[in-house]
Design a protein around this motif. Structure first.
Motif, PDB file in Angstrom:
ATOM      1  N   ILE A  25     -53.922  15.759   6.347  1.00  0.00           N
ATOM      2  CA  ILE A  25     -53.735  14.739   5.308  1.00  0.00           C
ATOM      3  C   ILE A  25     -54.469  15.143   4.031  1.00  0.00           C
ATOM      4  CG2 ILE A  25     -54.329  12.352   4.662  1.00  0.00           C
ATOM      5  CD1 ILE A  25     -53.744  11.575   7.601  1.00  0.00           C
ATOM      6  N   ARG A  28     -52.785  18.145   2.265  1.00  0.00           N
ATOM      7  CA  ARG A  28     -51.544  17.817   1.554  1.00  0.00           C
ATOM      8  C   ARG A  28     -51.811  17.012   0.300  1.00  0.00           C
ATOM      9  NH1 ARG A  28     -46.644  16.682   5.559  1.00  0.00           N
ATOM     10  NH2 ARG A  28     -47.278  17.930   7.363  1.00  0.00           N
ATOM     11  N   ARG A 165     -57.346   7.339  -9.121  1.00  0.00           N
ATOM     12  CA  ARG A 165     -56.402   6.670  -8.222  1.00  0.00           C
ATOM     13  C   ARG A 165     -56.278   7.450  -6.915  1.00  0.00           C
ATOM     14  NH1 ARG A 165     -52.486   5.036 -12.315  1.00  0.00           N
ATOM     15  NH2 ARG A 165     -51.462   7.028 -12.006  1.00  0.00           N
ATOM     16  N   LEU A 169     -57.251   6.111  -3.221  1.00  0.00           N
ATOM     17  CA  LEU A 169     -56.221   6.093  -2.178  1.00  0.00           C
ATOM     18  C   LEU A 169     -56.679   6.900  -0.960  1.00  0.00           C
ATOM     19  CD1 LEU A 169     -53.478   5.531  -0.998  1.00  0.00           C
ATOM     20  CD2 LEU A 169     -52.464   7.187  -2.555  1.00  0.00           C
ATOM     21  N   LEU A 172     -59.263   4.991   0.908  1.00  0.00           N
ATOM     22  CA  LEU A 172     -58.640   3.932   1.711  1.00  0.00           C
ATOM     23  C   LEU A 172     -58.051   4.508   3.001  1.00  0.00           C
ATOM     24  CD1 LEU A 172     -57.544   1.017   2.016  1.00  0.00           C
ATOM     25  CD2 LEU A 172     -55.567   1.718   0.661  1.00  0.00           C
ATOM     26  N   HIS A 176     -59.640   3.898   6.668  1.00  0.00           N
ATOM     27  CA  HIS A 176     -58.841   3.136   7.628  1.00  0.00           C
ATOM     28  C   HIS A 176     -58.696   3.929   8.927  1.00  0.00           C
ATOM     29  CE1 HIS A 176     -56.317  -0.039   8.970  1.00  0.00           C
ATOM     30  NE2 HIS A 176     -55.205   0.672   9.018  1.00  0.00           N
ATOM     31  N   LEU A 180     -60.145   2.845  12.576  1.00  0.00           N
ATOM     32  CA  LEU A 180     -59.286   2.643  13.745  1.00  0.00           C
ATOM     33  C   LEU A 180     -59.810   3.474  14.917  1.00  0.00           C
ATOM     34  CD1 LEU A 180     -55.717   2.756  12.132  1.00  0.00           C
ATOM     35  CD2 LEU A 180     -56.932   0.739  12.987  1.00  0.00           C
TER      36      LEU A 180
ATOM     37  N   ASP B  18     -52.549  -3.282  11.058  1.00  0.00           N
ATOM     38  CA  ASP B  18     -53.015  -4.134   9.971  1.00  0.00           C
ATOM     39  C   ASP B  18     -52.040  -3.927   8.800  1.00  0.00           C
ATOM     40  OD1 ASP B  18     -54.231  -5.303   7.789  1.00  0.00           O
ATOM     41  OD2 ASP B  18     -56.249  -4.773   8.458  1.00  0.00           O
ATOM     42  N   VAL B  21     -53.342  -3.485   5.157  1.00  0.00           N
ATOM     43  CA  VAL B  21     -53.851  -2.170   4.754  1.00  0.00           C
ATOM     44  C   VAL B  21     -52.691  -1.205   4.520  1.00  0.00           C
ATOM     45  CG1 VAL B  21     -55.269  -0.187   5.423  1.00  0.00           C
ATOM     46  CG2 VAL B  21     -56.035  -2.487   5.982  1.00  0.00           C
ATOM     47  N   ASP B  24     -51.184  -1.891   1.273  1.00  0.00           N
ATOM     48  CA  ASP B  24     -52.054  -1.389   0.212  1.00  0.00           C
ATOM     49  C   ASP B  24     -51.849   0.121   0.029  1.00  0.00           C
ATOM     50  OD1 ASP B  24     -53.951  -1.478  -1.736  1.00  0.00           O
ATOM     51  OD2 ASP B  24     -55.673  -1.747  -0.406  1.00  0.00           O
ATOM     52  N   ILE B  25     -51.821   0.848   1.144  1.00  0.00           N
ATOM     53  CA  ILE B  25     -51.650   2.305   1.078  1.00  0.00           C
ATOM     54  C   ILE B  25     -50.293   2.650   0.463  1.00  0.00           C
ATOM     55  CG2 ILE B  25     -51.311   4.390   2.495  1.00  0.00           C
ATOM     56  CD1 ILE B  25     -53.480   3.257   4.406  1.00  0.00           C
ATOM     57  N   ARG B  28     -50.149   1.825  -3.327  1.00  0.00           N
ATOM     58  CA  ARG B  28     -50.885   2.764  -4.180  1.00  0.00           C
ATOM     59  C   ARG B  28     -50.172   4.113  -4.263  1.00  0.00           C
ATOM     60  NH1 ARG B  28     -57.285   2.115  -3.664  1.00  0.00           N
ATOM     61  NH2 ARG B  28     -57.414  -0.053  -3.048  1.00  0.00           N
ATOM     62  N   PHE B  29     -49.662   4.571  -3.108  1.00  0.00           N
ATOM     63  CA  PHE B  29     -48.881   5.801  -3.081  1.00  0.00           C
ATOM     64  C   PHE B  29     -47.716   5.702  -4.048  1.00  0.00           C
ATOM     65  CE2 PHE B  29     -50.148   8.240   0.714  1.00  0.00           C
ATOM     66  CZ  PHE B  29     -49.712   9.493   0.314  1.00  0.00           C
ATOM     67  N   CYS B  31     -47.087   3.612  -6.529  1.00  0.00           N
ATOM     68  CA  CYS B  31     -47.434   3.497  -7.954  1.00  0.00           C
ATOM     69  C   CYS B  31     -47.899   4.836  -8.502  1.00  0.00           C
ATOM     70  CB  CYS B  31     -48.522   2.445  -8.155  1.00  0.00           C
ATOM     71  SG  CYS B  31     -47.891   0.779  -7.949  1.00  0.00           S
ATOM     72  N   SER B  32     -48.760   5.536  -7.736  1.00  0.00           N
ATOM     73  CA  SER B  32     -49.333   6.766  -8.296  1.00  0.00           C
ATOM     74  C   SER B  32     -48.277   7.862  -8.404  1.00  0.00           C
ATOM     75  CB  SER B  32     -50.538   7.224  -7.476  1.00  0.00           C
ATOM     76  OG  SER B  32     -50.128   7.992  -6.372  1.00  0.00           O
ATOM     77  N   GLN B  33     -47.234   7.812  -7.572  1.00  0.00           N
ATOM     78  CA  GLN B  33     -46.214   8.860  -7.609  1.00  0.00           C
ATOM     79  C   GLN B  33     -44.912   8.397  -8.271  1.00  0.00           C
ATOM     80  OE1 GLN B  33     -46.966  12.164  -6.180  1.00  0.00           O
ATOM     81  NE2 GLN B  33     -48.877  11.091  -6.639  1.00  0.00           N
ATOM     82  N   LEU B 169     -46.070  13.431   3.326  1.00  0.00           N
ATOM     83  CA  LEU B 169     -47.472  12.994   3.413  1.00  0.00           C
ATOM     84  C   LEU B 169     -47.561  11.530   3.865  1.00  0.00           C
ATOM     85  CD1 LEU B 169     -50.482  13.219   3.019  1.00  0.00           C
ATOM     86  CD2 LEU B 169     -50.174  13.170   0.554  1.00  0.00           C
ATOM     87  N   VAL B 173     -49.307  10.009   7.205  1.00  0.00           N
ATOM     88  CA  VAL B 173     -50.342   8.969   7.162  1.00  0.00           C
ATOM     89  C   VAL B 173     -49.901   7.738   7.956  1.00  0.00           C
ATOM     90  CG1 VAL B 173     -51.509   7.319   5.631  1.00  0.00           C
ATOM     91  CG2 VAL B 173     -51.379   9.736   4.988  1.00  0.00           C
ATOM     92  N   ILE B 177     -51.547   6.358  11.487  1.00  0.00           N
ATOM     93  CA  ILE B 177     -52.148   5.020  11.564  1.00  0.00           C
ATOM     94  C   ILE B 177     -51.485   4.196  12.664  1.00  0.00           C
ATOM     95  CG2 ILE B 177     -52.319   2.809  10.322  1.00  0.00           C
ATOM     96  CD1 ILE B 177     -52.958   4.458   7.798  1.00  0.00           C
TER      97      ILE B 177
END
Lengths: 275, 275
Positions: A25, A28, A165, A169, A172, A176, A180, B18, B21, B24-25, B28-29, B31-33, B169, B173, B177
């Protein structure tokens, strides 16, 4: 069960988290966003291998004095992040932009630092870099200076907001995942201890049950009914032969009483066996 | 314990992961990309809320016929990803680039689809878009066509390789999770069932132990030693009074035997109580 290493040690990370996936992760992320990254313990030991380190930094770290200063920069950044509990941006000893990202457990304890960056926030011209190099890159052999300046100029320029950002990210995601994993390991050891305790309880109760059963069997066997009634029968007949009628009658009554008590016992035994 | 919903349903996702979370991930991914994203079940039900949806898509989805076609595009993409088990790139009914990313458990079962995209891979000029709109955007009211063309032109152009990297990616992730969460939930229910089974075993052994103990106490009480020895003593004295000497002697011997047996029992009882 093997006891867990103290939280946040390299050993702890390896035992709790799938470091291979975490490495994948971070690799990448780093490649796609053009920054370098590495996850370390609070003591600065590497948890992951370096991701996407710049050629400039690799070369600096190959020189003992350079590596020493890099470690000092990293330690300073890590300490700032640890103190504030939040992402910290700083300039390394060579003039590159780095960030220290604290990774914490759900209860707030920081268990690792993600060091990332090795980027520029604005572009340099060659003269500026040469000027800086003269003051700060004194650990470099004079004849390699030009080469290092070239490498420095090739480092990507990133947008400050963008790398912030990315840092938050990645913070986070990594937090997380480690949370876990930590929850899983903690509860697993809790459950395992519970099972061992329960197993012991079952064993003890089993043992005590067998003991009671053995005592019961032993008492029943020793009070061999045949022997008792035969003996009482002999006493009865002997009393009759010797003309002791009161003795004879009492012996009979006593024998009947015992036959009743032991018979009831045997009946209640039959009930318990059928259960 | 509440039984788990079938794997991959919205209920299952909410119980295992969750979702806050994860949201949220993904937010953010996305928006940033500069792409849009949403996690859905295999039936197309939303697990997360839409992340960074483009104004164009929001407006199209506000029109019933448009929304219908979007769903059909999504379903087609989802099916392709499900069939191949890998990231699939496709063009939606309006001409935007979308990707369907299968999210699977460790055993390979796909339990969700991440739909992402709403981007261009190359820039359009207004005439091209108007041409396409005439053929494919027939569900739009004529008078709003211009406005939709403007919105379409404002959609960001991304590099194909870059969005592919983001997709894989995000797949890594999200899958990691959900796998960590699933492992936790599965093992938790395994341990809980084990504990219930153990608890029942302890209870049963406890019960059987008490039963044996009660039988033992009952036998000991009913064979009241005082009563037995008093009675034998009376028989002995009676035999003596009635001049039955053999009866008297036998009664004495028998009484001594019983005293030995019951005495031993009581001694072994004392040992067991001290345990």
């Amino acid at each position: 069960m093997v006891p867990l290493a103290p939280e946040g040690s390299v050993d702890w990370w390896r035992r709790v988290v799938d470091v291979g996936v975490l490495q994948d992760i971070i690799d990448r992320f780093a490649c796609s966003q053009s920054f370098a990254a590495i996850l370390t313990t609070l003591n600065g030991e590497s948890v992951t291998a370096p991701s996407n380190f710049s050629e400039f930094c690799k070369r600096v770290r190959a020189i003992p004095e350079g590596r020493d200063r890099c470690w000092k920069s990293d330690a300073r950044g890590g300490k700032m992040a640890l103190d504030s509990g939040d992402v910290k941006i700083y300039r390394c000893h060579c003039g590159l932009i780095d960030m220290a990202v604290p990774i914490s457990l759900a209860d707030g304890r920081v268990i690792g630092i993600l060091l990332m960056g090795q980027v520029h926030l604005s572009s340099y011209d060659r003269d500026d870099v040469l000027e800086m190099a003269r003051f700060h890159w004194d650990f470099l052999p004079e004849e390699e200076m030009d080469e290092f300046v070239d490498l420095f100029l090739r480092i990507p320029v990133v947008d400050e907001e963008e790398i912030h950002r990315s840092a938050s990210l990645l913070k986070l995601v990594a937090s997380h995942i480690v949370n876990l994993c930590e929850r899983y390991i903690t509860e697993k050891s809790f459950w395992e201890r519970g099972m061992v305790r329960m197993r012991k309880m079952v064993d003890r109760e089993l043992l005590e049950k067998s003991l009671k059963a053995a005592q019961l069997r032993s008492l029943q066997r020793q009070l061999n009914p045949h022997f008792i009634f035969n003996t009482l029968n002999v006493i009865y007949r002997l009393a009759m032969l010797e003309g002791a009628t009161q003795t004879r009658d009492l012996t009979l009554k006593f024998s009947e009483y015992l036959r009743y008590v032991l018979g009831k016992q045997r009946r209640s035994n039959l009930v318990s066996l059928s259960e």
